[in-house]
Write a protein that holds these residues in place. Structure first.
Motif, PDB file in Angstrom:
ATOM      1  N   ILE A   5       0.779  -1.191  -0.006  1.00 43.54           N
ATOM      2  CA  ILE A   5       0.037   0.048  -0.050  1.00 43.54           C
ATOM      3  C   ILE A   5       0.707   1.241  -0.136  1.00 43.54           C
ATOM      4  O   ILE A   5       0.664   2.042  -0.790  1.00 43.54           O
ATOM      5  CB  ILE A   5      -0.923  -0.040   1.024  1.00 43.54           C
ATOM      6  N   VAL A   6       1.945   1.236   0.656  1.00 41.45           N
ATOM      7  CA  VAL A   6       2.694   2.521   1.034  1.00 41.45           C
ATOM      8  C   VAL A   6       3.435   2.638  -0.485  1.00 41.45           C
ATOM      9  O   VAL A   6       3.707   3.648  -0.933  1.00 41.45           O
ATOM     10  CB  VAL A   6       3.804   2.329   2.087  1.00 41.45           C
ATOM     11  N   GLY A   7       3.971   1.494  -0.743  1.00 39.78           N
ATOM     12  CA  GLY A   7       4.892   1.508  -1.970  1.00 39.78           C
ATOM     13  C   GLY A   7       3.964   2.149  -3.445  1.00 39.78           C
ATOM     14  O   GLY A   7       4.401   2.987  -4.132  1.00 39.78           O
ATOM     15  N   ALA A   8       2.723   1.750  -3.365  1.00 36.85           N
ATOM     16  CA  ALA A   8       1.735   2.022  -4.427  1.00 36.85           C
ATOM     17  C   ALA A   8       1.552   3.525  -4.444  1.00 36.85           C
ATOM     18  O   ALA A   8       1.180   4.161  -5.266  1.00 36.85           O
ATOM     19  CB  ALA A   8       0.542   1.357  -4.452  1.00 36.85           C
ATOM     20  N   ALA A   9       1.277   4.039  -3.012  1.00 33.73           N
ATOM     21  CA  ALA A   9       0.960   5.533  -2.789  1.00 33.73           C
ATOM     22  C   ALA A   9       2.349   6.342  -3.140  1.00 33.73           C
ATOM     23  O   ALA A   9       2.119   7.403  -3.843  1.00 33.73           O
ATOM     24  CB  ALA A   9       0.511   5.652  -1.637  1.00 33.73           C
ATOM     25  N   VAL A  10       3.304   5.808  -2.848  1.00 28.69           N
ATOM     26  CA  VAL A  10       4.569   6.681  -3.065  1.00 28.69           C
ATOM     27  C   VAL A  10       4.872   6.643  -4.769  1.00 28.69           C
ATOM     28  O   VAL A  10       5.041   7.659  -5.231  1.00 28.69           O
ATOM     29  CB  VAL A  10       5.754   6.266  -2.486  1.00 28.69           C
ATOM     30  N   LEU A  11       5.007   5.509  -5.113  1.00 28.27           N
ATOM     31  CA  LEU A  11       4.824   5.623  -6.711  1.00 28.27           C
ATOM     32  C   LEU A  11       4.034   6.264  -7.565  1.00 28.27           C
ATOM     33  O   LEU A  11       4.246   7.239  -8.577  1.00 28.27           O
ATOM     34  CB  LEU A  11       4.897   4.004  -7.299  1.00 28.27           C
ATOM     35  N   SER A  12       2.737   5.981  -7.128  1.00 30.53           N
ATOM     36  CA  SER A  12       1.706   7.117  -7.849  1.00 30.53           C
ATOM     37  C   SER A  12       1.938   8.387  -7.730  1.00 30.53           C
ATOM     38  O   SER A  12       1.665   9.141  -8.327  1.00 30.53           O
ATOM     39  CB  SER A  12       0.374   6.696  -7.425  1.00 30.53           C
ATOM     40  N   SER A  13       2.469   8.912  -6.359  1.00 29.90           N
ATOM     41  CA  SER A  13       2.719  10.358  -6.521  1.00 29.90           C
ATOM     42  C   SER A  13       4.028  10.905  -7.011  1.00 29.90           C
ATOM     43  O   SER A  13       3.998  11.797  -7.643  1.00 29.90           O
ATOM     44  CB  SER A  13       2.870  10.557  -4.893  1.00 29.90           C
ATOM     45  N   VAL A  14       4.977   9.857  -7.362  1.00 29.26           N
ATOM     46  CA  VAL A  14       5.999  10.205  -8.055  1.00 29.26           C
ATOM     47  C   VAL A  14       5.913  10.448  -9.275  1.00 29.26           C
ATOM     48  O   VAL A  14       6.260  11.342 -10.100  1.00 29.26           O
ATOM     49  CB  VAL A  14       7.262   9.137  -7.748  1.00 29.26           C
ATOM     50  N   ILE A  15       4.976   9.661  -9.925  1.00 23.46           N
ATOM     51  CA  ILE A  15       4.616   9.483 -11.269  1.00 23.46           C
ATOM     52  C   ILE A  15       3.812  10.626 -11.656  1.00 23.46           C
ATOM     53  O   ILE A  15       3.833  11.507 -12.628  1.00 23.46           O
ATOM     54  CB  ILE A  15       3.827   8.184 -11.600  1.00 23.46           C
ATOM     55  N   GLY A  16       2.673  11.079 -10.676  1.00 23.12           N
ATOM     56  CA  GLY A  16       1.814  12.147 -10.670  1.00 23.12           C
ATOM     57  C   GLY A  16       2.654  13.721 -10.762  1.00 23.12           C
ATOM     58  O   GLY A  16       2.409  14.485 -11.511  1.00 23.12           O
ATOM     59  N   TYR A  17       3.734  13.408  -9.992  1.00 23.62           N
ATOM     60  CA  TYR A  17       4.552  14.717  -9.797  1.00 23.62           C
ATOM     61  C   TYR A  17       5.313  15.038 -11.360  1.00 23.62           C
ATOM     62  O   TYR A  17       5.265  15.980 -11.810  1.00 23.62           O
ATOM     63  CB  TYR A  17       5.659  14.757  -8.878  1.00 23.62           C
ATOM     64  N   PHE A  18       5.804  13.906 -11.739  1.00 22.34           N
ATOM     65  CA  PHE A  18       6.583  14.262 -13.206  1.00 22.34           C
ATOM     66  C   PHE A  18       5.583  14.526 -14.093  1.00 22.34           C
ATOM     67  O   PHE A  18       5.757  15.351 -15.256  1.00 22.34           O
ATOM     68  CB  PHE A  18       7.209  12.940 -13.463  1.00 22.34           C
ATOM     69  N   LEU A  19       4.346  13.785 -14.145  1.00 18.83           N
ATOM     70  CA  LEU A  19       3.430  14.082 -15.201  1.00 18.83           C
ATOM     71  C   LEU A  19       2.619  15.324 -15.104  1.00 18.83           C
ATOM     72  O   LEU A  19       2.004  15.732 -16.064  1.00 18.83           O
ATOM     73  CB  LEU A  19       2.239  12.955 -15.311  1.00 18.83           C
ATOM     74  N   LEU A  20       2.589  15.965 -14.011  1.00 14.93           N
ATOM     75  CA  LEU A  20       1.596  17.160 -14.003  1.00 14.93           C
ATOM     76  C   LEU A  20       2.461  18.180 -14.589  1.00 14.93           C
ATOM     77  O   LEU A  20       1.988  19.326 -15.101  1.00 14.93           O
ATOM     78  CB  LEU A  20       1.407  17.768 -12.762  1.00 14.93           C
TER      79      LEU A  20
END
Length: 77
Positions: A39-54
């Motif tokens: 759960i923590v890994g999925a949340a962190v990975l999605s935030s990193v991907i979102g940060y770069f895509l925004l």
């Protein structure tokens, strides 16, 4: 809107969805520690991907073009 306002909701949504999926009967053999790590890994990975895509400027809109060639050719006809 800044990236810092968008990233936490992304993390929360991903964490909630991962929790719902991991609590299904099919994943009963997975230990609680591994579920938490997933759960923590999925949340962190999605935030990193979102940060770069925004991108850098979320609110910036391109200005209206002043010399639009498409509209000028349509007016001549």
């Amino acid at each position: 809107m800044k990236k810092s306002k968008v990233i936490p909701p992304i993390m929360i949504v991903v964490a909630v969805l991962a929790t719902i999926i991991l609590n299904q009967e099919e994943y009963s053999e997975v230990t609680i520690i591994n579920k938490i790590l997933i759960i923590v890994g999925a949340a962190v990975l999605s935030s990193v991907i979102g940060y770069f895509l925004l991108g850098t400027d979320v609110d910036k809109v391109d200005p209206k073009p002043t010399n639009n060639i498409v509209n000028k050719t349509n007016k001549k006809k």
